[in-house]
Write a protein that holds these residues in place. Structure first.
Motif, PDB file in Angstrom:
ATOM      1  N   ASP A  24       2.079   5.981   7.682  1.00  0.00           N
ATOM      2  CA  ASP A  24       3.455   6.568   8.368  1.00  0.00           C
ATOM      3  C   ASP A  24       4.340   5.397   8.848  1.00  0.00           C
ATOM      4  O   ASP A  24       5.592   5.230   8.836  1.00  0.00           O
ATOM      5  CB  ASP A  24       3.335   7.346   9.716  1.00  0.00           C
ATOM      6  CG  ASP A  24       2.497   8.657   9.285  1.00  0.00           C
ATOM      7  OD1 ASP A  24       2.737   9.017   8.177  1.00  0.00           O
ATOM      8  OD2 ASP A  24       1.958   9.305  10.260  1.00  0.00           O
ATOM      9  N   PHE A  25       3.637   4.072   9.134  1.00  0.00           N
ATOM     10  CA  PHE A  25       4.391   3.103   9.584  1.00  0.00           C
ATOM     11  C   PHE A  25       5.276   2.257   8.412  1.00  0.00           C
ATOM     12  O   PHE A  25       6.303   1.901   8.122  1.00  0.00           O
ATOM     13  CB  PHE A  25       3.433   2.144  10.133  1.00  0.00           C
ATOM     14  CG  PHE A  25       4.261   0.878  10.969  1.00  0.00           C
ATOM     15  CD1 PHE A  25       4.891   1.278  12.166  1.00  0.00           C
ATOM     16  CD2 PHE A  25       4.293  -0.395  10.707  1.00  0.00           C
ATOM     17  CE1 PHE A  25       5.541   0.311  13.085  1.00  0.00           C
ATOM     18  CE2 PHE A  25       5.191  -1.451  11.255  1.00  0.00           C
ATOM     19  CZ  PHE A  25       5.627  -1.011  12.560  1.00  0.00           C
ATOM     20  N   PHE A  26       4.368   2.404   7.219  1.00  0.00           N
ATOM     21  CA  PHE A  26       5.032   2.084   5.910  1.00  0.00           C
ATOM     22  C   PHE A  26       5.932   2.883   5.565  1.00  0.00           C
ATOM     23  O   PHE A  26       7.225   2.490   5.013  1.00  0.00           O
ATOM     24  CB  PHE A  26       4.150   1.828   4.818  1.00  0.00           C
ATOM     25  CG  PHE A  26       3.381   0.474   4.706  1.00  0.00           C
ATOM     26  CD1 PHE A  26       3.940  -0.544   4.142  1.00  0.00           C
ATOM     27  CD2 PHE A  26       2.022   0.485   4.944  1.00  0.00           C
ATOM     28  CE1 PHE A  26       3.357  -1.722   4.294  1.00  0.00           C
ATOM     29  CE2 PHE A  26       1.234  -0.890   5.077  1.00  0.00           C
ATOM     30  CZ  PHE A  26       1.964  -2.036   4.605  1.00  0.00           C
ATOM     31  N   ALA A  27       6.197   4.178   5.764  1.00  0.00           N
ATOM     32  CA  ALA A  27       7.170   5.107   5.126  1.00  0.00           C
ATOM     33  C   ALA A  27       8.155   5.171   6.051  1.00  0.00           C
ATOM     34  O   ALA A  27       9.336   5.485   5.684  1.00  0.00           O
ATOM     35  CB  ALA A  27       6.447   6.607   5.203  1.00  0.00           C
ATOM     36  N   GLU A  28       8.326   4.632   7.414  1.00  0.00           N
ATOM     37  CA  GLU A  28       9.461   4.764   7.980  1.00  0.00           C
ATOM     38  C   GLU A  28      10.641   3.962   7.716  1.00  0.00           C
ATOM     39  O   GLU A  28      10.251   2.577   7.493  1.00  0.00           O
ATOM     40  CB  GLU A  28       9.027   4.256   9.674  1.00  0.00           C
ATOM     41  CG  GLU A  28       9.940   4.362  10.788  1.00  0.00           C
ATOM     42  CD  GLU A  28       9.377   3.767  12.103  1.00  0.00           C
ATOM     43  OE1 GLU A  28      10.157   3.590  12.827  1.00  0.00           O
ATOM     44  OE2 GLU A  28       8.241   3.489  12.244  1.00  0.00           O
ATOM     45  N   GLY A  29      11.607   4.537   7.435  1.00  0.00           N
ATOM     46  CA  GLY A  29      12.925   3.661   7.011  1.00  0.00           C
ATOM     47  C   GLY A  29      12.993   3.337   5.590  1.00  0.00           C
ATOM     48  O   GLY A  29      13.488   2.301   5.121  1.00  0.00           O
ATOM     49  N   SER A  30      11.806   3.927   4.781  1.00  0.00           N
ATOM     50  CA  SER A  30      11.812   3.146   3.378  1.00  0.00           C
ATOM     51  C   SER A  30      11.866   4.634   2.426  1.00  0.00           C
ATOM     52  O   SER A  30      11.623   5.680   2.727  1.00  0.00           O
ATOM     53  CB  SER A  30      10.213   2.732   3.351  1.00  0.00           C
ATOM     54  OG  SER A  30      10.280   2.369   1.902  1.00  0.00           O
ATOM     55  N   ASP A  31      12.322   4.245   1.418  1.00  0.00           N
ATOM     56  CA  ASP A  31      12.835   5.162   0.340  1.00  0.00           C
ATOM     57  C   ASP A  31      11.578   5.472  -0.948  1.00  0.00           C
ATOM     58  O   ASP A  31      11.790   6.224  -1.688  1.00  0.00           O
ATOM     59  CB  ASP A  31      14.035   5.157  -0.631  1.00  0.00           C
ATOM     60  CG  ASP A  31      14.975   5.355   0.667  1.00  0.00           C
ATOM     61  OD1 ASP A  31      15.103   6.036   1.403  1.00  0.00           O
ATOM     62  OD2 ASP A  31      16.385   4.776   0.482  1.00  0.00           O
ATOM     63  N   GLU A  32      10.863   4.384  -0.700  1.00  0.00           N
ATOM     64  CA  GLU A  32       9.863   4.261  -1.634  1.00  0.00           C
ATOM     65  C   GLU A  32       8.545   5.537  -1.412  1.00  0.00           C
ATOM     66  O   GLU A  32       8.381   6.095  -0.376  1.00  0.00           O
ATOM     67  CB  GLU A  32       8.828   3.004  -1.595  1.00  0.00           C
ATOM     68  CG  GLU A  32      10.044   1.810  -1.704  1.00  0.00           C
ATOM     69  CD  GLU A  32       9.118   0.343  -1.736  1.00  0.00           C
ATOM     70  OE1 GLU A  32       7.872   0.351  -1.461  1.00  0.00           O
ATOM     71  OE2 GLU A  32       9.767  -0.713  -1.928  1.00  0.00           O
ATOM     72  N   PRO A  33       7.947   5.754  -2.525  1.00  0.00           N
ATOM     73  CA  PRO A  33       6.744   6.577  -2.553  1.00  0.00           C
ATOM     74  C   PRO A  33       5.744   6.623  -1.370  1.00  0.00           C
ATOM     75  O   PRO A  33       5.349   5.232  -1.118  1.00  0.00           O
ATOM     76  CB  PRO A  33       6.040   6.837  -3.745  1.00  0.00           C
ATOM     77  CG  PRO A  33       7.138   6.099  -4.792  1.00  0.00           C
ATOM     78  CD  PRO A  33       7.832   5.329  -4.236  1.00  0.00           C
ATOM     79  N   LYS A  34       5.205   7.446  -0.753  1.00  0.00           N
ATOM     80  CA  LYS A  34       4.491   7.337   0.160  1.00  0.00           C
ATOM     81  C   LYS A  34       3.066   6.621  -0.193  1.00  0.00           C
ATOM     82  O   LYS A  34       2.613   6.791  -1.263  1.00  0.00           O
ATOM     83  CB  LYS A  34       4.136   8.811   1.086  1.00  0.00           C
ATOM     84  CG  LYS A  34       3.698   8.622   2.596  1.00  0.00           C
ATOM     85  CD  LYS A  34       3.738   9.903   3.162  1.00  0.00           C
ATOM     86  CE  LYS A  34       3.233   9.791   4.691  1.00  0.00           C
ATOM     87  NZ  LYS A  34       3.242  11.069   5.401  1.00  0.00           N
ATOM     88  N   LYS A  35       2.714   5.604   0.715  1.00  0.00           N
ATOM     89  CA  LYS A  35       1.311   5.133   0.194  1.00  0.00           C
ATOM     90  C   LYS A  35       0.254   5.851   0.507  1.00  0.00           C
ATOM     91  O   LYS A  35       0.468   6.675   1.391  1.00  0.00           O
ATOM     92  CB  LYS A  35       1.425   3.577   0.789  1.00  0.00           C
ATOM     93  CG  LYS A  35       2.373   2.657   0.516  1.00  0.00           C
ATOM     94  CD  LYS A  35       2.206   1.420   1.119  1.00  0.00           C
ATOM     95  CE  LYS A  35       3.536   0.479   0.698  1.00  0.00           C
ATOM     96  NZ  LYS A  35       3.540   0.344  -0.527  1.00  0.00           N
ATOM     97  N   LYS A  36      -0.772   5.627  -0.046  1.00  0.00           N
ATOM     98  CA  LYS A  36      -2.252   6.193   0.318  1.00  0.00           C
ATOM     99  C   LYS A  36      -3.124   5.010   0.671  1.00  0.00           C
ATOM    100  O   LYS A  36      -2.913   4.045   0.850  1.00  0.00           O
ATOM    101  CB  LYS A  36      -2.745   6.664  -1.052  1.00  0.00           C
ATOM    102  CG  LYS A  36      -2.111   7.764  -1.841  1.00  0.00           C
ATOM    103  CD  LYS A  36      -2.752   8.366  -2.775  1.00  0.00           C
ATOM    104  CE  LYS A  36      -1.602   9.684  -3.499  1.00  0.00           C
ATOM    105  NZ  LYS A  36      -2.265   9.703  -4.880  1.00  0.00           N
ATOM    106  N   SER A  37      -4.425   5.769   1.475  1.00  0.00           N
ATOM    107  CA  SER A  37      -5.302   4.704   2.051  1.00  0.00           C
ATOM    108  C   SER A  37      -5.827   3.722   1.033  1.00  0.00           C
ATOM    109  O   SER A  37      -6.467   2.580   1.318  1.00  0.00           O
ATOM    110  CB  SER A  37      -6.205   5.660   2.875  1.00  0.00           C
ATOM    111  OG  SER A  37      -7.234   6.306   1.684  1.00  0.00           O
ATOM    112  N   THR A  38      -5.882   4.147  -0.337  1.00  0.00           N
ATOM    113  CA  THR A  38      -6.399   3.312  -1.592  1.00  0.00           C
ATOM    114  C   THR A  38      -5.291   2.357  -1.963  1.00  0.00           C
ATOM    115  O   THR A  38      -5.578   1.642  -3.058  1.00  0.00           O
ATOM    116  CB  THR A  38      -7.200   4.182  -2.261  1.00  0.00           C
ATOM    117  OG1 THR A  38      -6.115   4.839  -2.925  1.00  0.00           O
ATOM    118  CG2 THR A  38      -8.387   4.852  -1.911  1.00  0.00           C
TER     119      THR A  38
END
Length: 789
Positions: A24-38
């Motif tokens: 969630d911290f990575f996705a905040e304010g970013s338009d890139e695809p949501k990251k996964k744990s891997t």
């Protein structure tokens, strides 16, 4: 050995967060695809993460933060108490064990001892069977020997003692350093200005980031390049008074200012377009230039003998075949004068072809201005003078019709001075040649004057490069497809070259000169007719020979999209700004017109001159113009938009004619452009006084051509509909184009002369003048009748 990737799950584990919190911290304010744990993390991702973490967890005051640490020394004795040496711990445990043993002996009854033993066995059993285990931390009896034995095995006494002493020393040193720092900070409170200066200094220590930015860039993309959050960039833009979000686009100058504020250096990204990749627009070196022949345009007022002069030069006779003595579209010819070649562009002298004449002047070096000696300077002559001056071409005046009794060349030269054209005879620099095209008088002197001017201009071009030039004329041929007449201005055009002409692209399949001779190549100043284009280009378009056909087709699609967008943007929409003007024009009538012509240049010229008829009461709009016969699509468009269809040298096909009659769409056809403009102008002024009209009485298909030496060509025909009669007027239509008009001179059924032939019968038709009849021609038979309004 492959390097181990550092994943989101590893980062979450290292900082004590859950995978979801980090994602969630990575996705905040970013338009890139949501990251996964891997997801594997790059160094730039880690830089962005810790930068955001630093900003998010920063405190308002460092004094409060450090004050929280003052409680640590107070709690230190308890911790130190816990860190006793092993001998001391063993001694205390032993004392406690002895005391508890004595207490058990006094207080606990003897029979309950087996029960305690049972309780101890039960936890051991649960460990082996996987059952729930309950430990009573208030147990009165603890088997210390067992734990002491394990303790000795894990940490021998000597090592434990040394580790404990070392840890105490480190803790003491850290505590002293912390107290020292706290004391220094308490003496002097850091202001916001000092804090910002400190952060700037820290940032300055880092190596400066260099990024490349194009002419325009999306805010989110700029943030990614700067390795900051989109919110930071948006905040900076807000400070500059720009209310934008991360999905909006900013220009290079704005991006440069923002990046500089965030400590990055910006370089402009050089974007190489498709045109720059495949089209050579470089200037030629002087050493590569070679002499070329002049390109001459002949201009003048209608009926002043322009075509007759060209006819005299080429020793051909084409004037008789022109409708009303007018050349209908631009042609290009090359003539040989004593071993020197001259290229002539035959632009119409008619006022309606102003735009074509202007393009012809721009493509030429010398303009021959034809003025009739017995008529003088006319409005179209003035227009020709202005176009020649605007194109910066040399002017030679040919005073024609010197064989006429009323010829007065001195009066012509006097009139020319009014337009700043001073003859050489009067001390100027303009050559004036009195000629007679009919008598072939002084034609050689005119050609000598052209060659003299060309020699003075020192005309040169580089033939050893990709061809570049202009489209003189273009049309659609039913059998051969799009045909274009090109004038090569630079380089050499070869058969098989890929060319781009405006929004048309194709490969040169066939290339021929004005005599129909096939050519393999054409150098500077050479006019050629080519086949192979995908669609008909616009007259006046620039053409280029290109190196990559695939990129050329991509470029053409881009140009079409740009043209479509430009047309869309040109349509005026009602807004608050123009609403009042629209209301003011509410009483203004609008006349929509669809123009179809035999060639593209004629269609464009008719369009422009019809739109010039707009006055205070009526606005003329040409909503569509094209090449070819009037078809069903044209009628549908006219019916939907309430438009009038104007055909120039074309006729409607059968379906279009039927649909037009059904839908009440009016189709007007013309062969002389003046008739079209004068009739439209008269109708707009309410002065149209037409007393005659055409009545189509039948259509005939030519199925055979019979050649009779004493009579000429006879058309073996079949009457498709209606009834035809001897003496009726006809139009000869070939591929939807009107090629001639004539009258029926003779009409025969079998071996008998007849006055008329009905629909469904075959007959032989002889014409008065026209003899170039071909199988497949259509005769449109009509009468002219008078009528009253």
């Amino acid at each position: 050995m492959a390097e181990k990737k550092y994943k989101v799950a590893d980062l979450a584990k290292d900082i004590g967060k859950t995978n979801k919190d980090v994602i969630d911290f990575f996705a905040e304010g970013s338009d890139e695809p949501k990251k996964k744990s891997t997801t594997a993390l790059e160094p730039k991702d880690l830089d962005l993460f810790f930068n955001k973490m630093t900003i998010k967890t920063q405190v308002e005051s460092f004094d409060k933060y450090f004050a929280m640490a003052e409680e640590a020394p107070k709690k230190a004795p308890k911790k130190a108490k816990a860190e006793e040496t092993k001998p001391q711990a063993e001694e205390k445990i032993s004392e406690k064990k002895t005391a508890e043993t004595k207490k058990e002996e006094k207080t606990a009854p003897q029979p309950q001892q087996p029960k305690k033993k049972e309780k101890q066995d039960k936890p051991m059993q649960s460990r082996t069977k996987g059952e729930a285990r309950t430990i009573n931390t208030r147990a009165e009896e603890v088997e210390l020997d067992k734990y002491n034995e394990r303790y000795e095995n894990i940490a021998p006494a000597d090592r434990h003692r040394s580790d404990t002493v070392s840890n105490k020393q480190k803790l003491k040193q850290k505590s002293q350093q912390y107290r020292k720092q706290q004391g220094m900070r308490s003496k002097k409170k850091e202001t916001e200005k000092e804090r910002m200066a400190r952060l700037e200094a820290e940032r300055a220590k880092r190596p400066q980031l260099v990024i490349k930015v194009p002419e325009e860039i999306v805010v989110s993309e700029l943030a990614a390049l700067l390795k900051v959050t989109g919110a930071e960039v948006v905040k900076k833009l807000f400070q500059f008074g720009m209310m934008v979000n991360v999905n909006q686009t900013i220009d290079y100058d704005t991006a440069e200012i923002v990046a500089s504020e965030l400590g990055a250096k910006v370089e402009k990204e050089v974007v190489v377009t498709i045109e720059e990749r495949i089209i050579d627009d470089s200037e030629d070196d002087e050493a590569t230039l070679e002499p070329r022949c002049p390109v001459v345009v002949v201009m003048g007022h209608v009926d002043h003998g322009k075509t007759s002069i060209l006819d005299a030069i080429r020793n051909t006779s084409v004037t008789a075949g022109e409708a009303g003595g007018i050349t209908q579209h631009i042609g290009a010819y090359m003539v040989n004068v004593d071993g020197q070649k001259i290229t002539f562009l035959d632009t119409p002298g008619h006022a309606a072809f102003t735009s074509m004449r202007a393009r012809g002047a721009k493509a030429t070096d010398i303009a021959v201005l034809v003025v009739a000696a017995d008529d003088g300077i006319m409005p179209q002559t003035v227009e020709a003078i202005n176009h020649a001056k605007a194109a910066d071409v040399s002017i030679i005046v040919a005073i024609n019709k010197m064989d006429r009794p009323g010829a007065n060349p001195d009066r012509i030269m006097q009139q020319l001075t009014e337009y700043e054209i001073i003859p050489e005879e009067w001390g100027g620099d303009t050559i004036c040649v009195p000629v007679s095209a009919k008598m072939h008088q002084n034609i050689d002197k005119l050609l000598e004057s052209i060659l003299l001017i060309a020699e003075m201009k020192e005309l040169k071009a580089n033939p050893n490069r990709a061809a570049k030039g202009v489209v003189i004329e273009a049309r659609l041929d039913k059998g051969r497809g799009p045909i274009a007449t090109l004038l090569v201005q630079k380089g050499t055009l070869h058969e098989g070259d890929v060319i781009v002409a405006g929004t048309s692209v194709g490969r040169v399949r066939v290339m021929q000169n004005e005599h129909g001779k096939k050519l393999k190549k054409a150098g500077p100043s050479v006019p050629v007719e080519i086949m192979g284009l995908v669609e008909v280009p616009q007259a006046g378009d620039t053409f280029d020979a290109v190196s990559d056909e695939k990129l050329a087709r991509t470029l053409v699609e881009q140009r079409k999209d740009e043209l479509k967008e430009a047309r869309f943007n040109s349509v005026q929409k009602v807004t608050l700004d123009n609403l009042f003007d629209s209301i003011q024009q509410g009483g203004m009538k609008e006349l929509n017109i669809i123009v179809k012509a035999d060639v593209q240049g004629s269609a464009e010229a008719v369009k422009q001159n019809l739109e010039k008829l707009t006055n205070e009461e009526v606005r003329v709009r040409v909503i569509h113009s094209g090449v070819g016969a009037v078809n069903e699509s044209d009628v549908m468009l006219a019916q939907a938009s309430g438009a009038l269809i104007v055909g120039f040298n074309v006729r409607p096909d059968a379906v279009a004619k039927t649909n037009a009659e059904r839908d009440g769409v009016e189709i007007r056809t013309y062969r002389i452009i003046y008739d079209c403009i004068e009739e439209m102008e008269a109708a707009m002024k309410g002065m149209l006084d037409a007393k005659t009209r055409e009545v189509i009485i039948g259509n005939v298909e030519v199925r055979n051509v019979i050649k009779i030496s004493s009579v000429g060509n006879i058309a073996g025909s079949y009457v498709q509909d209606g009834k035809i009669h001897r003496g009726a007027k006809i139009r000869i239509i070939r591929d939807g184009i009107v090629i001639a008009e004539d009258e029926i001179a003779s009409l025969r059924r079998e071996k008998d002369d007849v006055k008329e032939v009905n629909s469904g019968y075959e007959c032989g038709i002889g014409l008065n003048k026209y003899s170039d009849i071909k199988v497949g021609d259509i005769f449109e038979v009509y009468d002219i009748e008078e009528y009253r309004d």
